[in-house]
Scaffold this motif. Structure first.
Motif, PDB file in Angstrom:
ATOM      1  N   ARG B 186      -1.214 -11.543  -7.787  1.00  0.00           N
ATOM      2  CA  ARG B 186       0.079 -10.912  -7.524  1.00  0.00           C
ATOM      3  C   ARG B 186       1.085 -11.329  -8.621  1.00  0.00           C
ATOM      4  O   ARG B 186       1.819 -10.486  -9.150  1.00  0.00           O
ATOM      5  N   ASP B 206      -7.038  -2.761   0.283  1.00  0.00           N
ATOM      6  CA  ASP B 206      -5.756  -2.408   0.911  1.00  0.00           C
ATOM      7  C   ASP B 206      -4.649  -3.419   0.651  1.00  0.00           C
ATOM      8  O   ASP B 206      -3.765  -3.607   1.493  1.00  0.00           O
ATOM      9  N   ASP B 208      -1.210  -4.618  -0.980  1.00  0.00           N
ATOM     10  CA  ASP B 208      -0.045  -3.807  -1.324  1.00  0.00           C
ATOM     11  C   ASP B 208       0.219  -3.699  -2.825  1.00  0.00           C
ATOM     12  O   ASP B 208       0.769  -2.711  -3.295  1.00  0.00           O
ATOM     13  N   PHE B 209      -0.181  -4.715  -3.606  1.00  0.00           N
ATOM     14  CA  PHE B 209       0.108  -4.670  -5.051  1.00  0.00           C
ATOM     15  C   PHE B 209      -1.015  -4.049  -5.881  1.00  0.00           C
ATOM     16  O   PHE B 209      -0.927  -3.943  -7.103  1.00  0.00           O
TER      17      PHE B 209
END
Lengths: 395, 223
Positions: B186, B206, B208-209
């Motif tokens: 991240r 899945d 988010d980033f």
């Protein structure tokens, strides 16, 4: 800037050597041993050859020996006058000499008689004549001895005199007047010089006889002619020219060199087995390391440079050690064991010192026979791996 | 930024045995994008990474990075390309176990022969960033799996590459360490690096980033 030496690569190479301590130690050990053996063989051979060349230079031009039933007998001293009448002969001297067996040490000494009024045939004996008063040697029944003789006699507590045993069993005491200084160790080491009268008494040689006659010819080109004339006058003699002696000495030297050559070949053979083993391939760990280096951005020449430094450091270090040990072994410790192969001229066991001969050619020869070959044996398999796809090597 | 055009890669096991690892693959990855390649073992994910990093050459087709055909690069140029552009985190880390953490991290810099202060600066930056500063002098083989992975990530980033590639980065880690790695990812994504990850670990799905997840199956990309 581009040519700046990459110290990180050198540091990495040193680390690589230290990381594989036992392997590196083994390579350095074997490499040092082989370099040491090779260099020692060359050093000893060079020293002996130097000694031999110096000895050959001082040999008499012609030696006349009386032969009867194929054996060497004493020759009539009168023959000197007849030989001197031959055209071209500038000097002829009747020599009185022999071998004396020194039972305490189990060695033979060469005992040579000289007289002050004779023109000496050897430069080395001239040195004696200038250094010692030969008339005194004669009157006091003294002798001058070689270094080897002196040491051997000292070991048996004969420091000031020695009692020779004559053929009739009685003793002849001869004082040690000094130590013989000659050009070459090989020649002078086992020699005892005394007056001809004393020698005649020790070996029971009659006044009218001599061991042989040495002849000097003004023009060396005329030696064969003088030899044939002596042979005509004295058909019962063996005439040895300096050329014959050179061949004889050379044969002995070549024979001894043969032993060294065998050692040399064995050393080289062992070295090449190691080289063959090394060049036949890298271990899976070594391959993987090259693959990793390639994968993180090292070029083939970066890998090869590192391998060059690694192999150069290890082989040059071992070469320097080997040569250093060899210098110490041959010239400081006088090559124990190996030197014994050469000691034994005239069945003598007396020691002689190997003269220091600094031969850059030998050092270069051993260097080129070892270091570049080892470097190549390291770099070639690394190059083979480094030119493969990094992915293939890592997998 | 990264473009794979009609890529086929065949491995020749022996004269009569060939394996088609990639079959006419086309793929484009944009600058700053984080792409996860999903698929079972042997599907061809690692081969795609290997081609992007110029660790191997395609049998046919072209790999273009920053408008340069890197699939045609000679070996030495491919090495320079990797050194300047790629940070590769291998599944088994591919560290040199007998070297220290510090020595492993600076390995990509060694051929460049930079000034000592530059090396120290770069080393300190990545060691701090990936929380391995306290182990700089430790020998790598004595480290735990998680620590070794952090060393591998630090080494991959020491040259500050534009493209980061990770092949099954969590295959040898437990869940906690895997989650740590995801946090590191991240942060790297926040630095606007282009990141390509090959994995079959569900922890990566899945997120988010992650910009894209691409399924690879039997050497083909499933759209």
């Amino acid at each position: 800037m581009k040519n700046k030496i990459n110290v990180y690569l050198i540091e990495y190479a040193i680390n690589a050597i230290l990381r594989q301590k036992s392997k590196s130690f083994f390579i350095v050990f074997v490499f040092t041993l082989l370099t040491f053996l090779l260099t020692s063989v060359f050093f000893i051979t060079n020293s002996i050859r130097y000694e031999l060349d110096s000895t050959v230079d001082t040999l008499p031009q012609i030696i006349v020996q009386k032969i009867k039933a194929g054996r060497h007998y004493d020759i009539d001293v009168d023959a000197v006058d007849n030989i001197l009448e031959i055209a071209g002969v500038s000097d002829a001297v009747a020599r009185v000499w022999g071998y004396y067996y020194f039972a305490n040490a189990g060695v033979n000494f060469s005992v040579v008689g000289i007289e002050q009024y004779e023109n000496q045939y050897k430069n080395s004996f001239d040195k004696i004549a200038s250094k010692f008063d030969l008339s005194e040697i004669d009157s006091k029944v003294s002798m001058v001895v070689g270094h080897g003789v002196k040491e051997t006699m000292h070991d048996s507590y004969y420091k000031e005199y020695f009692n020779f045993i004559k053929p009739d069993g009685t003793l002849k005491r001869v004082n040690i007047a000094g130590v013989f200084e000659a050009d070459t160790q090989l020649e002078s080491n086992d020699v005892i010089v005394m007056s001809k009268d004393t020698i005649r008494e020790i070996f029971d040689i009659d006044e009218s006889k001599a061991t042989d006659i040495v002849v000097k010819v003004a023009n060396p080109e005329e030696i064969p002619m003088v030899v044939s004339k002596i042979k005509l006058i004295y058909p019962d003699t063996r005439i040895i020219s300096s050329e014959d002696l050179k061949v004889s000495y050379q044969n002995i030297f070549d024979y001894k060199s043969g032993i060294f050559l065998a050692l040399f070949i064995i050393s080289l053979f062992t070295f090449f087995i190691i080289i063959y083993d090394k060049s036949s391939g890298l271990s899976s760990e070594e391959k993987r390391e090259i693959g990793i280096l390639k994968a993180i951005g090292w070029r083939v020449d970066d890998v090869l440079k590192e391998k060059f430094y690694e192999s150069f450091i290890i082989s040059f270090f071992a070469y320097t050690l080997g040569v250093g040990f060899s210098f110490a072994y041959v010239y400081i410790f006088q090559a124990p064991i190996l030197q014994n192969i050469f000691v034994g001229y005239s069945q003598l066991k007396t020691s002689f010192e190997l003269p220091f001969i600094f031969d850059l050619q030998t050092l270069f020869l051993v260097f080129f026979l070892s270091v570049p070959i080892y470097i190549a044996a390291t770099i070639i398999p690394s190059w083979k791996v480094a030119t493969l796809e990094a992915d293939e090597v890592i997998r | 930024m990264i473009e794979l055009k009609n890529i086929t890669k065949t491995y020749e096991l022996n004269k009569n045995d060939k394996v088609v690892a990639l079959d006419n693959v086309n793929l484009t990855i944009n600058e700053g994008e984080l792409v996860v390649l999903k698929g079972a073992s042997g599907s061809g994910k690692s081969t795609i990474l290997s081609l992007i990093a110029a660790l191997s050459k395609p049998t046919s087709g072209e790999v273009i990075v920053d408008n340069k055909k890197i699939s045609k690069l000679p070996d030495n140029f491919a090495s320079v390309y990797r050194r300047d552009n790629i940070g590769f985190i291998f599944q088994k880390y591919n560290l040199i176990p007998t070297l220290s953490v510090k020595e492993n991290i600076i390995l990509p810099l060694v051929p460049l022969n930079p000034p000592a202060n530059e090396i120290v600066e770069k080393l300190d930056r990545v060691a701090k960033m990936f929380n391995i500063s306290h182990k700089k002098d430790a020998i790598v083989r004595n480290l735990s799996g998680g620590e070794q992975q952090r060393v591998a990530i630090a080494r991959a980033n020491v040259n500050d590459p534009k493209i980061l590639i990770a092949d099954e980065p969590t295959a040898n880690l437990d869940e906690k360490l895997s989650l740590n790695f995801i946090e590191i990812l991240r942060e790297l994504k926040a630095l606007n690096k282009t990141i390509v990850i090959a994995t079959h670990d569900p922890l990566f799905f899945d997120l988010d980033f992650v910009d894209r997840e691409i399924q690879v199956h039997n050497g083909k990309i499933i759209l």
